[in-house]
Enzyme design. Structure first.
Site, short mmCIF file in Angstrom:
data_model
loop_
_atom_site.label_atom_id
_atom_site.label_comp_id
_atom_site.label_asym_id
_atom_site.label_seq_id
_atom_site.Cartn_x
_atom_site.Cartn_y
_atom_site.Cartn_z
CB CYS A 85 -1.00 -0.21 1.35
SG CYS A 85 -2.49 0.96 0.92
CG HIS A 195 -3.16 -3.51 3.87
ND1 HIS A 195 -2.20 -2.91 4.46
CD2 HIS A 195 -4.16 -2.41 3.18
CE1 HIS A 195 -2.16 -1.41 4.28
NE2 HIS A 195 -3.44 -1.32 3.39
CD GLU A 197 -0.68 -5.35 6.32
OE1 GLU A 197 -0.37 -5.74 5.23
OE2 GLU A 197 -0.95 -4.12 6.28
N1 LIG Z 1 -3.38 1.77 4.04
C1 LIG Z 1 -2.44 2.54 2.98
O1 LIG Z 1 -1.01 2.35 3.20
C2 LIG Z 1 -2.89 3.87 2.53
C3 LIG Z 1 -2.01 4.38 1.62
C4 LIG Z 1 -2.09 5.88 1.30
N2 LIG Z 1 -2.02 6.74 2.58
C5 LIG Z 1 -3.56 6.02 0.41
O2 LIG Z 1 -4.31 6.55 0.93
O3 LIG Z 1 -3.39 5.76 -0.68
#
Ligand SMILES: NC(=O)CC[C@H](N)C(=O)O
Length: 222
Positions: A85, A195, A197
């Site tokens: 992400c 994600h 994890e």
């Molecule tokens: N969950 C995250 O890592 C978010 C990534 C980034 N802040 C976004 O909103 O795109």
């Protein structure tokens, strides 16, 4: 046992969970503040979050931190580097992966479970999956709309429906070809918006993400 650095920038927020997932997959892991050194690590994970509050573009400032020079050196030694992400955004912003993550097609923060089709099971992070396998993980991002014009990219995960069909309906953010994760040509750098994890234990709702970490740990043993 291979040891991984989970790099923490100001605003990172998935570091503890990522450390736990690596340990569950059989590796050692430590949270490493971005001002530290990466000596003695067999691989790196750039976790999710809002480093530098996504100022300018998500990942743009972290990508210019000194520690990223050390990450680049590890990549050229063939060590595994995973960006999840915000970590994926840092990898594209630093040039370690081609392409860019633009604001979502519908410009708002998206937090939901998605299905992914494993398109490439030959990378350092997918060797325990089967090509075509359908897995389930959460996404949580505002800037996940992937685009690239580079041929030097391996499509690793694609947003799909439950049956593994890569349809327009299954694309949450407008990414080119429903791309959810890509790797470099060598397969030792992976960036992914979902994600793993947060899908690494049954009580989280899915453990489909654990094989990302298991594959990475196994690869780092070589
Ligand atoms: N969950 C995250 O890592 C978010 C990534 C980034 N802040 C976004 O909103 O795109």
């Amino acid at each position: 046992m291979p040891k991984f650095a989970v790099i923490v920038f100001p605003g990172t927020n998935c570091d503890f969970e990522t450390v736990e997932a690596i340990k569950k997959a059989g590796g050692e892991a430590e949270r490493v503040w971005y001002k530290s050194s990466l000596k003695d690590f067999d691989g790196v994970v750039l976790p999710g979050g809002f480093s530098y509050a996504d100022y300018l573009r998500a990942g743009a400032i972290s990508a210019r931190a000194e520690i990223m020079e050390e990450v680049k050196a590890l990549v050229s030694e063939g060590k595994p580097v995973l960006g999840i992400c915000n970590g994926f955004q840092i990898l594209t912003e630093s040039g370690l992966l081609p392409g860019a993550l633009r604001p979502n097609k519908v410009p708002r923060f998206l937090c939901k479970w998605v299905y992914l089709r494993v398109n490439d099971a030959q990378t350092a992070f997918t060797q325990f999956y089967k090509e075509g396998e359908v897995i389930r993980m959460p996404i949580a991002h505002a800037e996940g709309n992937y685009y690239t014009d580079s041929p030097k990219v391996r499509i690793v995960f694609q947003y799909s429906n439950e049956k593994g069909n890569v349809t327009e309906d299954a694309n949450p953010n407008g990414s080119l070809l429903n791309i959810a994760g890509v790797s470099n040509e060598k397969g030792n750098v992976l960036g992914m918006m979902p994600h793993p994890e947060r899908a690494s234990d049954k009580w989280l709702g899915s453990e489909d993400g654990l094989k990302v970490f298991k594959s990475m740990v196994e690869y780092a043993k070589r």
